[in-house]
Design an enzyme around this catalytic site. Structure first.
Site, short mmCIF file in Angstrom:
data_model
loop_
_atom_site.label_atom_id
_atom_site.label_comp_id
_atom_site.label_asym_id
_atom_site.label_seq_id
_atom_site.Cartn_x
_atom_site.Cartn_y
_atom_site.Cartn_z
N GLU A 121 -31.39 -58.71 -38.12
CA GLU A 121 -30.77 -59.89 -37.52
C GLU A 121 -31.66 -60.47 -36.42
O GLU A 121 -31.74 -61.69 -36.26
CB GLU A 121 -29.38 -59.54 -37.00
CG GLU A 121 -28.39 -59.31 -38.14
CD GLU A 121 -27.02 -58.84 -37.68
OE1 GLU A 121 -26.02 -59.32 -38.22
OE2 GLU A 121 -26.96 -57.98 -36.77
N GLU A 141 -25.75 -52.39 -43.44
CA GLU A 141 -24.42 -52.07 -42.91
C GLU A 141 -23.41 -51.62 -43.96
O GLU A 141 -22.63 -50.68 -43.70
CB GLU A 141 -23.86 -53.27 -42.12
CG GLU A 141 -24.49 -53.49 -40.77
CD GLU A 141 -25.75 -54.36 -40.82
OE1 GLU A 141 -26.19 -54.80 -39.76
OE2 GLU A 141 -26.27 -54.59 -41.94
#
Length: 267
Positions: A121, A141
């Site tokens: 990110e 994730e």
């Protein structure tokens, strides 16, 4: 030649001749970010936003193994439920950068190793990505029952073709630097020993441009993505107006006419 360096909470900031370097130095956890490091990174970006002398930023991880592998899963934050984590999300995103729209300075991600989860990110929050050929990227994730909520899902869908993005998001798989370059996310891939030199070439090209023009481009890109091109063109953003009425603008024309390199007065 001017230089500034400081180290707090395992995050290093150095500023040298208008170029800032931000390094996450938590090598014992592959540069994973805990709450203290997250707060420090936010402070750094806030500081750089106010420093008109900084013309480019390079963000990276210390060592050779990892850029950043996301949130520190050994930290107390892992005790939060998914809903508690979602309710407490940082408005600036992971590392204080992945969703930040107020930093009018180009950011280069120097990806030296694993860029996973929140680390990916951070990469998605950068403007230019230069990676070692051994680097690995991924929004992993789902493999630990979590979600890339700090912009990872939406940013990846906006940066690369839909099927390529979903191929990563739905599997949590890791992809190599060459594959990410083929998708369009990475600008340049080089052997690890050439990474510093490659990043420096990108920095030098930024520094060759008028500072006011670069700030205007970054501000326009960050703050008009929700508009049509025609709507964006008519938006009188502060950095745009400053660039149009700057000494840089006049100097650039003079230097072109006189067949010399410009000496940029704008900072």
């Amino acid at each position: 030649m001017t230089a500034l360096a400081e180290r707090v909470d395992e995050v290093t900031l150095s500023i040298n001749d208008g170029v800032a370097s931000v390094t996450i130095d938590r090598q014992h956890v592959l540069n994973a970010v805990d709450g203290t490091a997250q707060a420090r990174l936010n402070d750094i970006w806030d500081q750089l936003e106010q420093d008109a002398s900084v013309r480019a930023v390079v963000v990276t991880g210390a060592g050779s193994r990892a850029f950043c592998v996301g949130a520190d899963m050994s930290a107390s934050a892992v005790d939060k439920t998914g809903l508690e984590y979602w309710a407490g999300l940082d408005p600036n995103g992971f590392g204080g950068l992945s969703l930040r729209t107020t930093l009018d300075i180009p950011v280069i991600a120097k990806v030296n190793g694993y860029a996973l989860g929140g680390g990916m990110e951070i990469v998605l929050g950068a403007d230019i990505v230069v990676a070692a050929d051994s680097a690995k990227f991924g929004l992993t994730e789902p493999r630990v029952g979590r979600l890339a909520l700090d912009g990872g899902i939406h940013q990846l869908l906006r940066r690369v073709p839909y099927t390529q993005a979903m191929g990563m998001l739905l599997t949590g798989r890791k992809a190599g630097a060459a594959e990410m370059q083929a998708m369009g996310l990475v600008n340049e891939v080089v052997p690890a020993e050439e990474l510093d030199a490659a990043v420096q070439r990108w920095v030098d090209q930024i520094l060759a441009c008028a500072p006011t023009s670069v700030r205007a481009v970054k501000q326009m890109a960050a703050r008009t993505s929700h508009l049509t091109a025609a709507e964006a063109r008519g938006l009188r953003l502060p950095a745009l107006m400053a660039a149009l009425d700057s000494e840089d603008s006049a100097e650039g024309v003079r230097a072109f006419q006189e067949k010399r390199q410009p000496l940029w007065p704008g900072r």
